[in-house]
Motif scaffolding. Structure first.
Motif: not given
Length: 414
Positions: A151-174
């Motif tokens: 589940k650790g792969v995000i195919v981001a179709m928009t920049e907003e989705e990509a930024v959210q994925a970064i926040d989820d992984m690096l900031v919120d430690k999902a």
């Protein structure tokens, strides 16, 4: 001969079903197994991550060969521990399993050995990662570096989705430590396929290619999952592209791992994208794929135990394949890959001449089979063509009473 299979999912159930075809086999144990495996193997209540207990059991029960299914015990060093006890095991060492355990290691390895893959960057700082996204734009792929249960792969179709994925992984430690480093990759376009091989050091014996469906819902919509179904063979895969993948990806990888001092023994799995420039690696796994195993092994003519013994002895197993097609469709718990309820009674399915049932997240409660995981069962079918195999599977599924507790995709292999 006595065999121990480590794991509890559909992949392990498929391995057990295939091993059972060998008449020389005295006993198969599975640790910890699931409710659906009980008729074919003896379930041993040892968690797959309890490596010390597994090694002690293998010694005490005089196990002749252990086959490890899931990635987590491989990356925790189960093979190394078994080898210390002189226990025969078909699985990569912790050092070799790092090819799956760290996506950044895998990308750097591919770059070094000129193995075709997407361009990439590795980041631990969220702001630096977001700068890369702003420079590159979307679509773009964000991956947690470590193991995240598919589940650790995000195919981001928009920049907003990509930024959210970064926040989820690096900031919120999902994904906890698995996401403390991220790999940002170029988005590849094309049709995906999976190619597995039996490997022992520099010897590579490729299997039939398969294709799985990772998105939760029909038409490849919804979140990524561990896989909602699979089929083999792949009608649109050209022989020359298959051969390229074997020579330029699998064989190069085995040779490179040997050169790195990480010799590979076990199942090497390449998740590939068929791009305009040929096959490129999306990811490596260091074990049988799930759910691809559930449609590849039923098409293997050879005796699986003999194949494993031959590979370990550096003998060519001369793999042969049935000229048929196989389709597998996953029955999942409603809500998967998000939150879902456990303990719901399963619909009734039966093996027929042309279909088979593989158990994944199941257990027994009050004498009934209930769901105990996100992916619950796989209904598989074999026939002369993919469409016929799919039809047999959906005939079974469409009769099932799901009661709002389960769902499946209706377009696998279609």
């Amino acid at each position: 001969m006595k065999i121990l299979v480590v794991g509890r999912g559909g992949r392990e159930h498929s391995i057990i079903k295939k091993l059972k075809e060998n008449p020389q086999l005295d006993k198969i144990y599975v640790a910890p197994g699931n409710a659906g495996m009980e008729e074919e193997a003896e379930c041993v209540p040892i968690d797959e991550m309890n490596i010390e207990e597994l090694a002690a059991f293998a010694k005490e029960a005089a196990i002749d060969l252990t086959v490890v299914g899931p990635e987590n015990p491989l990356n925790a060093g189960i093979t190394n521990r078994f080898q210390q006890e002189n226990l025969a095991v078909f699985a990569p060492t912790q050092e070799a399993a790092w090819l799956e355990g760290s996506k950044s290691f895998a990308k750097d390895f591919m770059k070094k050995y000129d193995i075709p893959t997407a361009s990439y960057g590795v980041f631990q700082d969220a702001e630096e990662a977001k700068k890369r996204i702003a420079e590159t734009g979307a679509p773009i792929v964000i991956k947690a570096d470590g193991l995240a249960a598919g589940k650790g792969v995000i195919v981001a179709m928009t920049e907003e989705e990509a930024v959210q994925a970064i926040d989820d992984m690096l900031v919120d430690k999902a994904f906890d430590q698995a996401g403390s480093t991220v790999v940002i990759e170029e988005y590849l376009e094309g049709a995906e396929f999976s190619l597995m091989a039996f490997v022992h050091e520099d010897k590579v014996y490729p299997m039939m290619a398969a294709r799985d469906h990772k998105r939760a819902f029909d038409h490849d919509e919804g979140p990524n999952t561990g896989g909602m179904g699979a089929f083999a063979p792949i009608p649109d895969l050209r022989a020359e592209d298959y051969q390229f993948a074997v020579e330029q990806i699998l064989e190069k990888t085995a040779a490179g791992m040997l050169e790195e001092g990480r010799p590979f023994t076990g199942i090497l799995y390449a998740g590939l994208m068929m791009t305009e420039k040929g096959p490129k690696v999306i990811e490596f796994n260091t074990r049988f794929g799930d759910p691809e195993t559930q449609v590849v092994l039923p098409l293997l003519k050879n005796d699986l135990l003999q194949v494993l013994q031959d590979v370990l002895a550096k003998k060519n197993p001369h793999l042969e394949w049935h000229k048929e097609a196989c389709v597998g469709v996953v029955l999942a718990s409603e809500g998967y890959p998000g939150a879902y309820n456990k303990g719901n009674e399963l619909p009734q399915f039966e093996d027929t001449e042309d279909t088979y049932i593989i158990h994944a997240g199941t257990k027994k409660a009050d004498g009934k089979l209930v769901n105990d995981g996100g992916r619950v069962l796989l209904i598989g079918g074999r026939a002369d063509t993919l469409s016929q195999a799919a039809e047999k599977v959906y005939q079974q599924l469409d009769k099932a009473e799901l009661n709002g507790n389960f769902f499946y995709r209706s377009d696998i292999a279609k």
